[in-house]
Design an enzyme around this catalytic site. Sequence first.
Site, PDB file in Angstrom:
ATOM      1  N   ILE A  19      16.381  67.523   9.152  1.00 25.45           N
ATOM      2  CA  ILE A  19      15.918  68.583  10.085  1.00 25.45           C
ATOM      3  C   ILE A  19      17.014  68.815  11.113  1.00 25.45           C
ATOM      4  O   ILE A  19      17.369  67.896  11.854  1.00 25.45           O
ATOM      5  CB  ILE A  19      14.669  68.151  10.901  1.00 25.45           C
ATOM      6  CG1 ILE A  19      13.634  67.464  10.025  1.00 25.45           C
ATOM      7  CG2 ILE A  19      14.056  69.345  11.638  1.00 25.45           C
ATOM      8  CD1 ILE A  19      12.703  66.581  10.840  1.00 25.45           C
ATOM      9  N   HIS A  20      17.551  69.997  11.168  1.00 27.23           N
ATOM     10  CA  HIS A  20      18.518  70.283  12.231  1.00 27.23           C
ATOM     11  C   HIS A  20      18.597  71.753  12.634  1.00 27.23           C
ATOM     12  O   HIS A  20      19.295  72.104  13.569  1.00 27.23           O
ATOM     13  CB  HIS A  20      19.920  69.820  11.835  1.00 27.23           C
ATOM     14  CG  HIS A  20      20.569  70.696  10.810  1.00 27.23           C
ATOM     15  ND1 HIS A  20      20.200  70.708   9.508  1.00 27.23           N
ATOM     16  CD2 HIS A  20      21.556  71.620  10.924  1.00 27.23           C
ATOM     17  CE1 HIS A  20      20.941  71.583   8.839  1.00 27.23           C
ATOM     18  NE2 HIS A  20      21.766  72.152   9.679  1.00 27.23           N
ATOM     19  N   ARG A  21      17.902  72.630  11.913  1.00 29.53           N
ATOM     20  CA  ARG A  21      18.030  74.060  12.202  1.00 29.53           C
ATOM     21  C   ARG A  21      17.505  74.367  13.592  1.00 29.53           C
ATOM     22  O   ARG A  21      16.454  73.856  13.998  1.00 29.53           O
ATOM     23  CB  ARG A  21      17.221  74.778  11.140  1.00 29.53           C
ATOM     24  CG  ARG A  21      17.522  76.052  10.726  1.00 29.53           C
ATOM     25  CD  ARG A  21      18.482  76.560   9.727  1.00 29.53           C
ATOM     26  NE  ARG A  21      19.872  76.460   9.957  1.00 29.53           N
ATOM     27  CZ  ARG A  21      20.725  75.870   9.116  1.00 29.53           C
ATOM     28  NH1 ARG A  21      20.308  75.302   8.019  1.00 29.53           N
ATOM     29  NH2 ARG A  21      22.000  75.860   9.385  1.00 29.53           N
TER      30      ARG A  21
ATOM     31  N   ARG B 249      21.618  65.936  17.207  1.00 27.67           N
ATOM     32  CA  ARG B 249      20.909  66.842  18.137  1.00 27.67           C
ATOM     33  C   ARG B 249      19.393  66.681  17.986  1.00 27.67           C
ATOM     34  O   ARG B 249      18.659  66.617  18.972  1.00 27.67           O
ATOM     35  CB  ARG B 249      21.318  68.303  17.879  1.00 27.67           C
ATOM     36  CG  ARG B 249      21.024  69.189  19.078  1.00 27.67           C
ATOM     37  CD  ARG B 249      21.348  70.653  18.872  1.00 27.67           C
ATOM     38  NE  ARG B 249      20.574  71.235  17.805  1.00 27.67           N
ATOM     39  CZ  ARG B 249      21.079  71.705  16.675  1.00 27.67           C
ATOM     40  NH1 ARG B 249      22.349  71.663  16.444  1.00 27.67           N
ATOM     41  NH2 ARG B 249      20.288  72.226  15.756  1.00 27.67           N
TER      42      ARG B 249
ATOM     43  N   ASP C  31      15.470  71.625   6.215  1.00 24.88           N
ATOM     44  CA  ASP C  31      15.726  72.988   6.687  1.00 24.88           C
ATOM     45  C   ASP C  31      17.213  73.313   6.533  1.00 24.88           C
ATOM     46  O   ASP C  31      17.692  74.312   7.057  1.00 24.88           O
ATOM     47  CB  ASP C  31      15.256  73.173   8.140  1.00 24.88           C
ATOM     48  CG  ASP C  31      15.928  72.216   9.113  1.00 24.88           C
ATOM     49  OD1 ASP C  31      16.872  71.499   8.718  1.00 24.88           O
ATOM     50  OD2 ASP C  31      15.504  72.193  10.291  1.00 24.88           O
TER      51      ASP C  31
END
Length: 356
Positions: A205-207, A240, A278
């Site tokens: 998950i990083h979008r 992040r 994502d």
Amino acid sequence: MKRIITIVGARPQFIKAATLSRQFQLLGIEEKIVHTGQHFDINMSDVFFDEMEIPRPVFQLDIHGLTHGAMTGRMLEEIEKILLKEKPDGVLVYGDTNSTMAGALAASKLHIPLIHVEAGLRSYNMEMPEEITRILTDRISNFLFCPTDTAIKNLKKEGFDYFPVKIIKNGDVMQDAAIYYTAKAEKKSNILNQIGLDKYIVGTIHRQENTDSPSNLRNIIAGLNEINNQIPLVVPIHPRTRNILAQQNIQCEFKLIDPVGYFDMIMLLKNCELVVTDSGGIQKEAFFFGKHCITLREETEWVELVENGFNILAGSNPEKLKTAFELFKTKKSDFSIDLYGEGKAAEKAALEILNF
Ligand code: UDP
């Protein structure tokens, strides 16, 4: 000898660049790599140069941790200086990050032929920073290397037949990477022993649309926690996302690990039950390794995966996530269809570049 400057800065660009760099060496094209510094951690950058034997960047700009505008602006300024000094025959940019945009602008304003690899992709979601970069970079490029028929159609819809640009369908260089590095990954990676699970799901998950929306992120994690009760989930987490999870005090019941190198990622993908992500690249890698994928987005650039039943878009909706999971738990698919060029994309692109 043809002289190319390649601009990279983010993880997926290192992986894409590895494939073309090898072809350039085989064909005797001189390549100098500029690393903007957008991704800079050892496990988000150095590990890829080491494992994938990517030539060391000749120019390191060390620009990161800024807003989109500041980052792109500083990169533009530095890349322009390099291009004025080096006067290359072409500038090569990949994908859709701030590094792509800065490299594209610098080259086109200096009238240096601009080559965009992974051109023509569209999500039609203008809230994605990546979509803005794709549209602008494609429009000012001289050579557009497209991974799919859909990418070519997208460009035609936007009138690219009328622009002075060469459009080439070469396939997806990420499939080249997956094919080339799998044997090395099998030998070198120890990740399966480290996680110690027979059956597992791998996720990422990083979008921005997920990480920057606390409610989306909470919903996704709630859905993933539920799935994890049935099959353990392993998530190499983007730095992040890790920070935001901590700030928002969102509890993950599944296994979070630090980002892994490409070899480890290959092994995690090759041996998993299912992929949940994502990421753009990982949706395709799921397919390369014969796995179904649930995509944590409302739309995808890789529509052929959805059309063929390999991928389901669940957005950030835990119910959709659960339904897709139940379907994929038992579904068997034939993944042998050629959607991405079967590993010849970099060779095709490098030959075109040699002869332009
Ligand atoms: N990747 C990796 N280690 C990780 C997560 C991803 O090597 O911990 C690789 C992944 O296999 C794929 C690429 O990074 O090749 C995708 O990058 P990312 O998801 O950051 O970007 P996107 O494809 O969404 O632009």
